[in-house]
Design a protein around this motif. Structure first.
Motif, short mmCIF file in Angstrom:
data_model
loop_
_atom_site.label_atom_id
_atom_site.label_comp_id
_atom_site.label_asym_id
_atom_site.label_seq_id
_atom_site.Cartn_x
_atom_site.Cartn_y
_atom_site.Cartn_z
N ASN A 93 0.84 -1.08 0.09
CA ASN A 93 0.05 0.17 0.02
C ASN A 93 0.91 1.36 -0.01
O ASN A 93 1.96 1.25 0.28
N PRO A 94 0.36 2.37 -0.56
CA PRO A 94 1.42 3.67 -0.73
C PRO A 94 1.39 4.29 0.45
O PRO A 94 2.26 5.51 0.47
N ILE A 95 1.08 4.04 1.83
CA ILE A 95 1.15 4.88 2.87
C ILE A 95 2.67 4.70 3.44
O ILE A 95 3.07 3.70 3.75
N GLY A 96 3.41 5.79 3.40
CA GLY A 96 4.93 5.84 3.60
C GLY A 96 5.57 5.75 2.44
O GLY A 96 6.69 5.90 2.37
N GLY A 97 4.89 5.78 1.23
CA GLY A 97 5.76 5.95 -0.03
C GLY A 97 6.94 4.99 -0.41
O GLY A 97 7.89 5.57 -0.54
N MET A 98 6.84 3.92 -0.23
CA MET A 98 7.82 3.10 -0.30
C MET A 98 7.92 2.20 -1.76
O MET A 98 8.90 1.42 -1.92
N GLY A 110 11.51 1.21 -3.34
CA GLY A 110 11.80 -0.26 -3.29
C GLY A 110 12.31 -0.66 -4.57
O GLY A 110 13.27 -1.33 -4.75
N GLY A 111 11.48 -0.30 -5.60
CA GLY A 111 11.88 -0.67 -6.68
C GLY A 111 13.16 -0.38 -7.22
O GLY A 111 13.88 -0.73 -8.24
N ALA A 120 12.45 -6.52 1.34
CA ALA A 120 10.89 -6.30 0.85
C ALA A 120 9.97 -6.84 1.95
O ALA A 120 8.93 -6.37 2.20
N VAL A 121 10.43 -7.89 2.54
CA VAL A 121 9.61 -8.71 3.58
C VAL A 121 9.77 -7.77 4.78
O VAL A 121 8.82 -7.54 5.48
N GLU A 122 10.95 -7.80 5.47
CA GLU A 122 11.29 -7.58 6.74
C GLU A 122 10.96 -5.82 6.93
O GLU A 122 10.57 -5.53 8.08
N PHE A 123 11.07 -5.01 5.69
CA PHE A 123 10.92 -3.67 6.00
C PHE A 123 9.78 -3.25 5.32
O PHE A 123 8.80 -2.70 5.97
N VAL A 124 9.73 -3.46 3.91
CA VAL A 124 8.66 -2.63 3.14
C VAL A 124 7.40 -3.13 3.74
O VAL A 124 6.42 -2.44 3.89
N GLN A 125 7.13 -4.65 3.68
CA GLN A 125 5.79 -5.30 3.82
C GLN A 125 5.23 -4.64 5.39
O GLN A 125 4.40 -4.29 5.46
#
Ligand SMILES: Cc1cc2nc3c(=O)[nH]c(=O)nc-3n(C[C@H](O)[C@H](O)[C@H](O)COP(=O)(O)OP(=O)(O)OC[C@H]3O[C@@H](n4cnc5c(N)ncnc54)[C@H](O)[C@@H]3O)c2cc1C
Length: 411
Positions: A300-305, A309-310, A345-350
């Motif tokens: 989801n875009p909340i936090g603009g990640m 990440g890409g 991607a899993v530990e931080f962004v998700q």
């Protein structure tokens, strides 16, 4: 492979695919990019570019150019919408020793894509083919082939490597039989863009988050075509309402007025509805196919990640892929790419993007009060603020990725 054939094929000419083409092309790698659109898309998606990403883009002047065509936003705020309280304010200046860019740059993603396209114009070994859709992918020992539908029908293109930067519905990911584990949020997110100046009229800074038990909101400023710029508001919508009802003139006015009451109707210049997911591909590498950006992970875009990440994927991948292609390094480096970027991607962004959403949408009064109290306490404590910002600015995830090594001997 014949000496004029591309070494790397890239499916997708969004910001991540174009950036990969530039990073490889400027080192002399022969690259061909396919994108199914006629040119860069200008729908209102990513704008927030975090310090960790700006640090990666400073070479070649890209970060400076993004700041020039965008807005520099050092501060962000959390508000409690029902009480109107400014709960917490965070200033990236506290990261002055952690980054060369202690601020966020609000640069719309189509502007970033255009800045990269301008750079590609000067690199003869990179071809960008808009109006070309990748429809099939096959791999053999030393080559990968993509069947591409262009204006003259379907043609097969071969390269040594294929980057799937073809977004959330990636054909490269699907054709490579890579699962996309996770879930889809039931509510769609609506983005309403308005010239109404929330800073002058209401004192909100250009990156403001609103917690509300009924409906959260993100309110952001972008530079658009120049001063005075535009404001984007993002709200959740009722999953049971048809799209036409959610996006009607009456519905968008009612939504804006409920959240930000105003004697005048809002001028709404864009309204866009998005289905939002939390998913990560089970691997970012399958043989000669490599995933980067939304093809590899969505959130989801909340936090603009998401795009941040890409871009971080693209920089990590292209640095390693160039070493494989140009220096003969072992392709085990690409397994390391998968491990480093998939882990964060899993530990931080998700984790962070889900926590951001839960913080804003909490309904239980006790949970809400606890969330807001925690934000107040973090903002009041310098070291806690720095730790908090290291995560939101995506510096912590970059540092974590750099510590990850393959279990067996690295090349
Ligand atoms: C409302 C909203 C706000 C957001 N805000 C932020 C933000 O502030 N910060 C942030 O970091 N992220 C944000 N994001 C996420 C961000 O928009 C995405 O992460 C970003 O677009 C991913 O870039 P990409 O290049 O990987 O994919 P895309 O931008 O989806 O580009 C993929 C490209 O591939 C093309 N393509 C697809 N299939 C094929 C095919 N088969 N053949 C050829 N071409 C193909 C597509 O047409 C497209 O041009 C936001 C998203 C939304 C919805």
């Amino acid at each position: 492979m014949p000496s004029n054939d591309p070494q790397v094929l890239i499916a997708g000419g969004g910001p991540v695919g174009l950036l990969c083409a530039w990073l490889l092309g400027r080192q002399g790698v022969r690259v061909r990019v396919f994108d199914n659109n006629d040119g860069p898309q200008d729908d209102p998606r990513a704008a927030t570019t975090h310090p960790a990403t700006l640090d990666l883009l400073s070479e070649g002047g890209l970060a400076d150019d993004m700041a020039r065509v965008g807005l520099v936003a050092p501060v962000f705020q959390f508000w409690d919408r029902p009480s109107g309280e400014l709960v917490a304010e965070f200033d990236h200046a506290i990261l002055a020793r952690d980054t060369a860019h202690p601020f966020v740059v609000q640069c719309e993603q189509f502007k970033t894509a255009k800045l990269v396209l301008e750079r590609l114009d000067t690199i003869p070994n990179v071809e960008v083919l808009f109006g070309h859709e990748v429809v099939d992918v096959t791999q053999r020992d030393t080559i990968v082939s993509a069947d591409v539908r262009g204006p003259d029908g379907v043609r097969s293109h071969t390269g040594a490597w294929l980057i799937g930067a073809d977004g959330g519905r990636s054909v490269v990911r699907k054709q490579s039989a890579i699962a996309f584990d996770g879930f889809t949020w039931p509510e769609r997110f609506i983005v309403l863009t308005t010239p109404y100046d929330f800073e002058a009229n209401r004192g909100y800074c250009p990156r403001s988050y609103f917690a509300d038990p009924e409906a959260w909101c993100n309110c952001f400023k972008v530079s658009a075509d120049g001063p005075p710029g535009l404001w984007r508001t993002v709200f959740p919508t009722d999953p049971n309402q048809p799209e036409a009802d959610v996006t009607s003139d009456d519905a968008v006015q009612a939504l804006m007025q409920k959240f930000f009451p105003s004697p005048e109707p809002y001028q709404v210049v864009h309204r866009n509805l998005y289905v939002t997911h939390q998913r990560v591909a089970t691997t970012f590498r399958k043989g000669r196919a490599l995933l980067a950006g939304d093809s590899a992970h969505v959130n989801n875009p909340i936090g603009g990640m998401g795009l941040n990440g890409g871009i971080q994927d693209g920089v990590n991948l292209c640095e390693k892929l160039a070493r494989v292609i140009l220096d003969g390094a072992s392709d085990r480096l690409l397994d390391l790419y998968d491990l480093q970027r998939r882990t964060v991607a899993v530990e931080f962004v998700q984790e962070q993007s889900i926590a951001n959403k839960k913080r804003l949408e909490a309904k239980d009064p006790a949970v809400r009060e606890q969330n807001l109290a925690e934000l107040r306490q973090i903002a009041a404590d310098k070291e806690r603020s720095r730790q908090f910002l290291l995560r939101t600015a995506m510096i912590a995830s970059q540092r974590r990725a750099a510590t990850i090594e393959l279990a067996e001997a690295t090349p």
